[in-house]
Motif scaffolding. Sequence first.
Motif, PDB file in Angstrom:
ATOM      1  N   ASP A 291       9.156  -7.068 -10.663  1.00  9.07           N
ATOM      2  CA  ASP A 291       7.927  -7.861 -10.767  1.00  9.07           C
ATOM      3  C   ASP A 291       7.107  -7.443 -11.988  1.00  9.07           C
ATOM      4  O   ASP A 291       6.519  -8.290 -12.678  1.00  9.07           O
ATOM      5  CB  ASP A 291       7.081  -7.703  -9.503  1.00  9.07           C
ATOM      6  N   GLU A 292       7.044  -6.138 -12.234  1.00 11.42           N
ATOM      7  CA  GLU A 292       6.265  -5.660 -13.375  1.00 11.42           C
ATOM      8  C   GLU A 292       6.901  -6.076 -14.696  1.00 11.42           C
ATOM      9  O   GLU A 292       6.196  -6.446 -15.645  1.00 11.42           O
ATOM     10  CB  GLU A 292       6.126  -4.130 -13.321  1.00 11.42           C
ATOM     11  N   THR A 293       8.227  -6.038 -14.777  1.00 10.81           N
ATOM     12  CA  THR A 293       8.892  -6.384 -16.033  1.00 10.81           C
ATOM     13  C   THR A 293       8.827  -7.892 -16.317  1.00 10.81           C
ATOM     14  O   THR A 293       8.824  -8.301 -17.477  1.00 10.81           O
ATOM     15  CB  THR A 293      10.365  -5.939 -16.020  1.00 10.81           C
ATOM     16  N   LYS A 294       8.763  -8.709 -15.270  1.00 10.83           N
ATOM     17  CA  LYS A 294       8.604 -10.150 -15.476  1.00 10.83           C
ATOM     18  C   LYS A 294       7.270 -10.473 -16.149  1.00 10.83           C
ATOM     19  O   LYS A 294       7.163 -11.427 -16.927  1.00 10.83           O
ATOM     20  CB  LYS A 294       8.682 -10.891 -14.132  1.00 10.83           C
ATOM     21  N   ASN A 295       6.245  -9.697 -15.784  1.00 12.23           N
ATOM     22  CA  ASN A 295       4.913  -9.826 -16.377  1.00 12.23           C
ATOM     23  C   ASN A 295       4.331 -11.227 -16.212  1.00 12.23           C
ATOM     24  O   ASN A 295       3.663 -11.760 -17.111  1.00 12.23           O
ATOM     25  CB  ASN A 295       4.944  -9.438 -17.862  1.00 12.23           C
ATOM     26  N   ARG A 296       4.571 -11.842 -15.073  1.00 11.96           N
ATOM     27  CA  ARG A 296       3.961 -13.130 -14.782  1.00 11.96           C
ATOM     28  C   ARG A 296       2.487 -12.936 -14.439  1.00 11.96           C
ATOM     29  O   ARG A 296       2.096 -11.876 -13.961  1.00 11.96           O
ATOM     30  CB  ARG A 296       4.678 -13.797 -13.614  1.00 11.96           C
TER      31      ARG A 296
ATOM     32  N   SER B 159       0.827  -1.210   0.000  1.00  7.83           N
ATOM     33  CA  SER B 159       0.000   0.000   0.000  1.00  7.83           C
ATOM     34  C   SER B 159       0.856   1.252   0.000  1.00  7.83           C
ATOM     35  O   SER B 159       0.648   2.162  -0.822  1.00  7.83           O
ATOM     36  CB  SER B 159      -0.916   0.000   1.230  1.00  7.83           C
ATOM     37  N   TYR B 160       1.843   1.311   0.907  1.00  8.29           N
ATOM     38  CA  TYR B 160       2.686   2.507   1.015  1.00  8.29           C
ATOM     39  C   TYR B 160       3.449   2.779  -0.277  1.00  8.29           C
ATOM     40  O   TYR B 160       3.498   3.911  -0.776  1.00  8.29           O
ATOM     41  CB  TYR B 160       3.684   2.357   2.164  1.00  8.29           C
ATOM     42  N   ILE B 161       4.050   1.735  -0.830  1.00  8.97           N
ATOM     43  CA  ILE B 161       4.939   1.914  -1.967  1.00  8.97           C
ATOM     44  C   ILE B 161       4.162   2.084  -3.271  1.00  8.97           C
ATOM     45  O   ILE B 161       4.583   2.813  -4.174  1.00  8.97           O
ATOM     46  CB  ILE B 161       5.927   0.740  -2.048  1.00  8.97           C
TER      47      ILE B 161
ATOM     48  N   THR C  61      17.848   3.304   3.837  1.00 10.27           N
ATOM     49  CA  THR C  61      17.504   3.980   2.582  1.00 10.27           C
ATOM     50  C   THR C  61      17.721   3.068   1.372  1.00 10.27           C
ATOM     51  O   THR C  61      16.933   3.077   0.428  1.00 10.27           O
ATOM     52  CB  THR C  61      18.309   5.274   2.418  1.00 10.27           C
ATOM     53  N   ILE C  62      18.796   2.274   1.417  1.00 13.84           N
ATOM     54  CA  ILE C  62      19.020   1.311   0.333  1.00 13.84           C
ATOM     55  C   ILE C  62      17.878   0.302   0.288  1.00 13.84           C
ATOM     56  O   ILE C  62      17.405  -0.099  -0.785  1.00 13.84           O
ATOM     57  CB  ILE C  62      20.369   0.597   0.511  1.00 13.84           C
ATOM     58  N   GLY C  63      17.409  -0.122   1.475  1.00 13.21           N
ATOM     59  CA  GLY C  63      16.284  -1.057   1.544  1.00 13.21           C
ATOM     60  C   GLY C  63      15.014  -0.463   0.953  1.00 13.21           C
ATOM     61  O   GLY C  63      14.261  -1.146   0.245  1.00 13.21           O
ATOM     62  N   ILE C  64      14.761   0.814   1.239  1.00 10.52           N
ATOM     63  CA  ILE C  64      13.579   1.483   0.681  1.00 10.52           C
ATOM     64  C   ILE C  64      13.664   1.517  -0.840  1.00 10.52           C
ATOM     65  O   ILE C  64      12.707   1.183  -1.547  1.00 10.52           O
ATOM     66  CB  ILE C  64      13.452   2.909   1.248  1.00 10.52           C
ATOM     67  N   ILE C  65      14.830   1.917  -1.338  1.00 15.54           N
ATOM     68  CA  ILE C  65      15.024   1.952  -2.792  1.00 15.54           C
ATOM     69  C   ILE C  65      14.878   0.549  -3.383  1.00 15.54           C
ATOM     70  O   ILE C  65      14.296   0.352  -4.451  1.00 15.54           O
ATOM     71  CB  ILE C  65      16.391   2.551  -3.134  1.00 15.54           C
ATOM     72  N   GLY C  66      15.399  -0.451  -2.650  1.00 14.80           N
ATOM     73  CA  GLY C  66      15.302  -1.834  -3.108  1.00 14.80           C
ATOM     74  C   GLY C  66      13.866  -2.314  -3.230  1.00 14.80           C
ATOM     75  O   GLY C  66      13.536  -3.092  -4.144  1.00 14.80           O
ATOM     76  N   GLU C  67      12.997  -1.863  -2.321  1.00 10.86           N
ATOM     77  CA  GLU C  67      11.584  -2.230  -2.398  1.00 10.86           C
ATOM     78  C   GLU C  67      10.969  -1.743  -3.704  1.00 10.86           C
ATOM     79  O   GLU C  67      10.228  -2.460  -4.378  1.00 10.86           O
ATOM     80  CB  GLU C  67      10.820  -1.651  -1.207  1.00 10.86           C
ATOM     81  N   TYR C  68      11.276  -0.511  -4.063  1.00  7.16           N
ATOM     82  CA  TYR C  68      10.746   0.027  -5.319  1.00  7.16           C
ATOM     83  C   TYR C  68      11.322  -0.704  -6.518  1.00  7.16           C
ATOM     84  O   TYR C  68      10.612  -1.031  -7.476  1.00  7.16           O
ATOM     85  CB  TYR C  68      11.054   1.527  -5.420  1.00  7.16           C
ATOM     86  N   ILE C  69      12.630  -0.991  -6.483  1.00  4.69           N
ATOM     87  CA  ILE C  69      13.273  -1.699  -7.598  1.00  4.69           C
ATOM     88  C   ILE C  69      12.699  -3.113  -7.727  1.00  4.69           C
ATOM     89  O   ILE C  69      12.476  -3.611  -8.842  1.00  4.69           O
ATOM     90  CB  ILE C  69      14.797  -1.745  -7.401  1.00  4.69           C
ATOM     91  N   GLY C  70      12.455  -3.768  -6.588  1.00  3.33           N
ATOM     92  CA  GLY C  70      11.874  -5.108  -6.615  1.00  3.33           C
ATOM     93  C   GLY C  70      10.511  -5.135  -7.278  1.00  3.33           C
ATOM     94  O   GLY C  70      10.180  -6.057  -8.027  1.00  3.33           O
ATOM     95  N   ARG C  71       9.722  -4.096  -7.035  1.00  7.60           N
ATOM     96  CA  ARG C  71       8.406  -4.022  -7.667  1.00  7.60           C
ATOM     97  C   ARG C  71       8.512  -3.736  -9.162  1.00  7.60           C
ATOM     98  O   ARG C  71       7.709  -4.217  -9.957  1.00  7.60           O
ATOM     99  CB  ARG C  71       7.555  -2.967  -6.953  1.00  7.60           C
ATOM    100  N   ILE C  72       9.514  -2.950  -9.546  1.00  7.98           N
ATOM    101  CA  ILE C  72       9.763  -2.741 -10.980  1.00  7.98           C
ATOM    102  C   ILE C  72      10.117  -4.073 -11.645  1.00  7.98           C
ATOM    103  O   ILE C  72       9.647  -4.382 -12.753  1.00  7.98           O
ATOM    104  CB  ILE C  72      10.898  -1.720 -11.180  1.00  7.98           C
TER     105      ILE C  72
END
Length: 313
Positions: A291-296, A217-219, A278-289
Motif C-alpha cells: 500500500d505504501e509503495t503504491k502511494n495512492r 493499530s496492532y501492525i 504466521t504466514i498470514g501475519i507476515i502477509g499483513e505486514y507485506i500488504g501494508r508495504i
Amino acid sequence: MRVISLVIPVFNEEKGLDILYKAVCGVINKREETFELIFVNDGSYDGSLEKLLNIHKSDPRVKIVDFSRNFGHQNALSAGIDFARGDAVILMDADMEDPPEKIYDFLEYWKNGYDVVYAIRKKRKVGVIKRTLFALYHKLNTIISDIAMPDASGIFGLMDRKVVNIIRRIPEKNRYLPGLRAWVGLKQMGLETERGKRYDKNPRVSFAKLIKLAFDSYISFSKIPLKIASFLGIFFSFISFIGILVIIFLKLTVGIQLRGWSSIIALILLVTGIQLITIGIIGEYIGRILDETKNRPLYIVKEIIGFENQIYE
C-alpha cells in the motif's frame, strides 16, 4: 480571535445530523472562539449530503468535504484535518456517542498549555459482548504497542495546530489516528468520558471494519506479531528436534517403534495451522508495504462547499 475546527466524518447519518448540529451549536454558541464545522461526507448514499447542504445554507460555519466514494472513517478524518484551518482541531463522530459538552473541557485544558486532550472511554452504552471486546482490544493495544498508547481512547479529542501539522506530514496509508496522535508526543492529557447513546441503534461501522481498524493499530505500532511468528517457529523446531532424538533413542536402545497414525496427523495439522497463521501475519505486514509503495491518495474529493475564501496546500 482563535479559530477552532470541528472535524466530523459522516456516513449515512441523515437522521442524526440535525440532532448533532443542534447539540454542537448548544456548546460552541456559548464560546468566545470562532468555530468552523467541517463535515466530511464519506460516500453516503442516503440523504446525508442534502441534509448537510441545508444546514450549510443557514450556517456558514458549516463546511462540507464530499468524497467521490466511501474511503473509510480514518481517511475521512484525515481529509478533515487537511482542510481544517483552526488553531486547534477537534475530532468527533456524528453518532452522538461523543458528548459535545466535553468540548468545554478540551478547550480549557488546551488553553492551559496541553497540545493534545483526548477522551478516555470508561463507560460504553453497548452490549456486554461488544464492551468486552473493546476492552480486550484496548488492553492488548496498550501491551504490545511500541509507543505509550493511551488505554481506551478513540478519535474524540483536541489537537493543537502544531500536532495537526505533524500528522499532515505523515504519509502513512493504513492510518490509526489515535496511535499517530500518541506517537507525536508533546504534552497530552486524557479525560474520562462516559460514552453517549447513538441517536439510533444501527451503528454504521461494521464488525469487520472494527477488526480491520484493530489490525491497523496492532501492525502499525508494533512488531510483536512478527516476533510471535518467529518464536513459534523456533519453539516448534525445538520440539521437533527433541521428538526426533526421543524416537532415535527408543529405536536404538529399546527397539520400540512408535506408532499412532491419528496423533501424527493431528500434529501435522497443528503445525500446518501455525505455519499458515504466521504466514498470514507476515502477509499483513507485506500488504501494508505494498500500500505504501503504491502511494495512492488517501481520498478523492468530489466537491468542497463553504471553503471559498480559503487556500489549502
